[in-house]
Scaffold this motif. Structure first.
Motif, PDB file in Angstrom:
ATOM      1  N   ALA A 167       0.966  -1.174   0.277  1.00  0.00           N
ATOM      2  CA  ALA A 167      -0.147  -0.241   0.254  1.00  0.00           C
ATOM      3  C   ALA A 167       0.908   1.198   0.195  1.00  0.00           C
ATOM      4  O   ALA A 167       0.926   2.160  -0.793  1.00  0.00           O
ATOM      5  N   ILE A 168       1.664   1.275   0.695  1.00  0.00           N
ATOM      6  CA  ILE A 168       3.189   2.620   1.159  1.00  0.00           C
ATOM      7  C   ILE A 168       3.611   2.870  -0.095  1.00  0.00           C
ATOM      8  O   ILE A 168       3.501   4.182  -0.879  1.00  0.00           O
ATOM      9  N   VAL A 169       4.249   1.471  -0.710  1.00  0.00           N
ATOM     10  CA  VAL A 169       4.852   1.889  -2.069  1.00  0.00           C
ATOM     11  C   VAL A 169       3.919   2.144  -3.741  1.00  0.00           C
ATOM     12  O   VAL A 169       4.137   2.837  -4.670  1.00  0.00           O
ATOM     13  N   LEU A 170       2.990   1.888  -3.541  1.00  0.00           N
ATOM     14  CA  LEU A 170       2.056   1.572  -4.986  1.00  0.00           C
ATOM     15  C   LEU A 170       0.965   2.839  -4.558  1.00  0.00           C
ATOM     16  O   LEU A 170       0.568   3.510  -5.504  1.00  0.00           O
ATOM     17  N   CYS A 171       1.163   4.123  -2.742  1.00  0.00           N
ATOM     18  CA  CYS A 171       0.238   4.914  -3.046  1.00  0.00           C
ATOM     19  C   CYS A 171       0.833   5.751  -3.902  1.00  0.00           C
ATOM     20  O   CYS A 171       1.884   6.029  -3.567  1.00  0.00           O
ATOM     21  N   PRO A 172      -0.061   6.254  -4.758  1.00  0.00           N
ATOM     22  CA  PRO A 172      -0.187   7.444  -5.993  1.00  0.00           C
ATOM     23  C   PRO A 172       0.531   8.649  -4.964  1.00  0.00           C
ATOM     24  O   PRO A 172       1.097   9.579  -5.153  1.00  0.00           O
ATOM     25  N   TYR A 173       0.025   9.493  -3.679  1.00  0.00           N
ATOM     26  CA  TYR A 173       0.326  10.844  -3.212  1.00  0.00           C
ATOM     27  C   TYR A 173       2.312  10.481  -3.275  1.00  0.00           C
ATOM     28  O   TYR A 173       2.424  11.218  -3.076  1.00  0.00           O
ATOM     29  N   SER A 174       2.582   9.691  -2.124  1.00  0.00           N
ATOM     30  CA  SER A 174       4.202   9.229  -1.731  1.00  0.00           C
ATOM     31  C   SER A 174       4.855   9.732  -3.066  1.00  0.00           C
ATOM     32  O   SER A 174       5.844  10.493  -3.625  1.00  0.00           O
ATOM     33  N   PHE A 175       4.186   8.874  -4.770  1.00  0.00           N
ATOM     34  CA  PHE A 175       5.117   9.299  -5.464  1.00  0.00           C
ATOM     35  C   PHE A 175       5.098  10.615  -6.560  1.00  0.00           C
ATOM     36  O   PHE A 175       6.167  11.073  -6.896  1.00  0.00           O
ATOM     37  N   LEU A 176       3.878  11.073  -6.263  1.00  0.00           N
ATOM     38  CA  LEU A 176       3.921  12.022  -6.538  1.00  0.00           C
ATOM     39  C   LEU A 176       4.026  13.206  -5.570  1.00  0.00           C
ATOM     40  O   LEU A 176       4.006  14.859  -6.501  1.00  0.00           O
ATOM     41  N   SER A 212     -10.386  24.834   2.047  1.00  0.00           N
ATOM     42  CA  SER A 212      -9.752  25.854   1.966  1.00  0.00           C
ATOM     43  C   SER A 212      -9.888  26.501   0.629  1.00  0.00           C
ATOM     44  O   SER A 212     -10.384  25.733  -1.321  1.00  0.00           O
ATOM     45  N   ASP A 213      -9.806  27.802  -0.026  1.00  0.00           N
ATOM     46  CA  ASP A 213     -10.044  28.445  -1.227  1.00  0.00           C
ATOM     47  C   ASP A 213      -8.471  28.234  -2.160  1.00  0.00           C
ATOM     48  O   ASP A 213      -9.293  28.001  -3.656  1.00  0.00           O
ATOM     49  N   SER A 214      -7.656  27.518  -2.066  1.00  0.00           N
ATOM     50  CA  SER A 214      -6.492  26.912  -2.994  1.00  0.00           C
ATOM     51  C   SER A 214      -6.435  25.649  -3.492  1.00  0.00           C
ATOM     52  O   SER A 214      -6.417  24.304  -2.360  1.00  0.00           O
ATOM     53  N   GLY A 215      -7.293  25.923  -4.054  1.00  0.00           N
ATOM     54  CA  GLY A 215      -7.325  24.281  -4.490  1.00  0.00           C
ATOM     55  C   GLY A 215      -6.243  23.789  -4.421  1.00  0.00           C
ATOM     56  O   GLY A 215      -6.448  22.013  -5.009  1.00  0.00           O
ATOM     57  N   ILE A 216      -4.917  23.674  -5.253  1.00  0.00           N
ATOM     58  CA  ILE A 216      -4.116  22.871  -5.127  1.00  0.00           C
ATOM     59  C   ILE A 216      -3.320  21.860  -3.253  1.00  0.00           C
ATOM     60  O   ILE A 216      -2.887  21.257  -3.721  1.00  0.00           O
ATOM     61  N   GLN A 217      -4.401  22.144  -2.715  1.00  0.00           N
ATOM     62  CA  GLN A 217      -4.578  22.073  -1.308  1.00  0.00           C
ATOM     63  C   GLN A 217      -5.018  20.111  -1.032  1.00  0.00           C
ATOM     64  O   GLN A 217      -4.934  19.946  -0.325  1.00  0.00           O
ATOM     65  N   ARG A 218      -5.968  20.528  -2.439  1.00  0.00           N
ATOM     66  CA  ARG A 218      -6.991  19.061  -2.253  1.00  0.00           C
ATOM     67  C   ARG A 218      -5.857  18.188  -4.157  1.00  0.00           C
ATOM     68  O   ARG A 218      -6.490  17.747  -3.950  1.00  0.00           O
ATOM     69  N   GLU A 219      -4.529  18.511  -4.204  1.00  0.00           N
ATOM     70  CA  GLU A 219      -4.177  18.540  -4.915  1.00  0.00           C
ATOM     71  C   GLU A 219      -2.730  16.998  -4.627  1.00  0.00           C
ATOM     72  O   GLU A 219      -2.357  17.937  -4.449  1.00  0.00           O
ATOM     73  N   LEU A 220      -3.029  16.143  -5.752  1.00  0.00           N
ATOM     74  CA  LEU A 220      -2.159  14.750  -4.556  1.00  0.00           C
ATOM     75  C   LEU A 220      -0.736  14.865  -5.276  1.00  0.00           C
ATOM     76  O   LEU A 220       0.046  14.602  -4.413  1.00  0.00           O
TER      77      LEU A 220
END
Length: 478
Positions: free
Chosen positions: A130-139, A299-307
């Motif tokens: 799960a950790i290795v394939l987690c897209p958030y860590s990669f991104l 947040s009004d800043s959409g980047i805070q919801r970007e992975l």
């Protein structure tokens, strides 16, 4: 089923090897993306210039990119050791390497803590997958560099130490985490809430008090960098009290800046790899993640919801810790159930990685710029670290280790004229415009570059195009 000491040692050794391979992959992908102009001035360029200034003993100097001193950005005390490291290894790849090591260490850390909790070997491997394939860590590793990402191993250890008797390790990890930036107080607040749910009332209250104190202190000392709360939550009201009242009375106003669909996709991308591993004991960790998660959502800043941004790093730490809290309960289940959990985790993780990891960006956005990257490196090697530079934003990231550098996209470069060197892509070179590659000459910024080059020639600079992709002007060149 408890695992033996020999089994546990074997798993830890194997997880250590996985971490080395994982960190290497993270570094390779992030380094290639950076080499191919896939990183931005905000923020890896900023942190490189901050570190250069600190390494040169100019901690109070104003950054030419950010217009504040290094510690006035987010009062990140971690920049002090980073500046010393950068002084010895002055390269952008130093930051990419450190961040890759921090994220790459997660499988080994998770396995070590799982062995201590006598979690079944199959479930430990499920968590590692799960950790290795987690897209958030990669991104997030590809999404530039941020000091708070470096602290995720300390976050996980701090969460684990909540229920342990050792105080020094807990508070040391908490402080290191807070020192990454003022907003890390949200993690400290979540950690305090987690401790309270675990019955560690004194530790929880102390953590909350320390975090609140750090927030006010660090925010005051970095006030020159701007009020980030007002910038991102200002639509809720003019004061903190008004913001809170708006959320309580009209919570649906959040959907004016964040659609339910975007919130759902953000939440799914973060949690999907870990869903099959989470059980009721993970609720305490989800409560700990709530302060960061809620701020990101409203947040009004959409980047805070970007992975591909760093704002969700504490959430990842709490998700991993939630799995560690849950898996002892699954370890006593039948082998068939454990196998199903492993298979479901593998499927969910693969779906998440394929759906969110943006691997195709390499083909569409980065690899087409390989010839330009090679041509740029052949030219940039001749620019000295003491020369002042004006460049396009993609080039600034590769030249930020100096005192005076500006990007042509920001009009404030005009008050900093003259520069020793001006370096721009040629009109036929490609530039990323809102996710699509276009020829520089066909863009608005391309026309601005042409005007700047004409001004440079008129001021006596010697200008040329040393290859098909790069245009260069030098002050006083023969």
């Amino acid at each position: 089923m408890a695992i033996s000491f020999k089994q546990g040692s074997s798993i830890e050794h194997a997880a250590f090897v996985v971490s080395i391979v994982y960190a290497s992959i993270l570094f390779a992908t992030a380094a290639v993306q950076h080499y191919l102009f896939g990183t931005q001035v905000w923020d890896i360029g900023l942190f490189e210039q901050f570190s250069w200034l600190i390494g040169e003993g100019k901690i109070a100097a104003i950054s030419s990119l950010r217009q504040v001193a290094p510690l006035e950005d987010h009062f990140s005390l971690l920049l002090l050791p980073l500046g010393a490291i950068y002084k010895v290894f002055p390269s952008t790849f130093t930051f990419i390497g450190l961040q890759s090591i921090a994220l790459g260490a997660l499988p080994a850390i998770a396995a070590s803590l799982a062995v201590k909790r006598q979690i079944d070997a199959r479930l430990i491997w499920a968590l590692i997958c799960a950790i290795v394939l987690c897209p958030y860590s990669f991104l997030v590793n590809r999404g530039d560099f941020h000091p708070d990402v470096l602290t995720i191993p300390f976050m996980i250890v701090a969460i684990y130490e909540v229920t342990q008797g050792r105080r020094w390790r807990y508070y040391l990890c908490l402080l290191i985490t807070l020192f990454a930036k003022n907003a890390q107080a949200l993690f400290g607040l979540g950690l305090g809430l987690y401790a309270l749910t675990k019955g560690r009332y004194l530790r929880g209250l102390i953590s909350i008090v320390i975090s609140i104190f750090w927030w006010f202190l660090a925010t005051h000392l970095s006030s020159a960098g701007g009020d980030h709360v007002a910038m991102r939550l200002g639509y809720l009201g003019d004061t903190k009290l008004e913001m809170l009242a708006t959320l309580l009375v009209r919570p649906w106003i959040v959907f004016s800046v964040a659609s339910p669909e975007s919130i759902f996709l953000y939440t799914l991308g973060l949690s999907l790899p870990f869903l099959a591993l989470l059980r009721k004991p993970a609720l305490a960790c989800l409560l700990g993640a709530a302060p960061v998660y809620l701020v990101n959502v409203i947040s009004d800043s959409g980047i805070q919801r970007e992975l591909n941004h760093h704002y969700s790093i504490p959430i990842l730490a709490f998700l991993i810790a939630g799995c560690l809290d849950s898996l002892p309960l699954v370890s006593v289940k039948a082998r068939r159930i454990q196998k199903n959990v492993f298979n479901a985790t593998l499927v969910f993780s693969l779906v998440a990685f394929l759906g969110y990891s943006r691997v195709m960006y390499f083909k569409s956005r980065y690899l087409p710029r390989l010839p330009e990257a090679v041509a740029f490196q052949s030219v940039v090697s001749g620019i000295g670290s003491q020369e002042s530079v004006l460049a396009s934003s993609n080039y600034v990231v590769h030249l930020a280790g100096r005192e005076k550098i500006s990007q042509v996209e920001k009009e404030d470069y005009q008050v900093k004229w003259p520069f020793d060197v001006i370096i721009f892509p040629s009109e036929k070179a490609l530039i990323n415009v809102r996710g699509r590659l276009k020829e520089v000459g066909k863009t608005k910024i391309g026309r601005t570059m042409n005007q700047v080059l004409e001004r440079a020639k008129a001021s006596g600079m010697s200008c040329s195009q040393p290859n098909d992709y790069v245009r260069l002007c030098r002050k006083g060149a023969g």
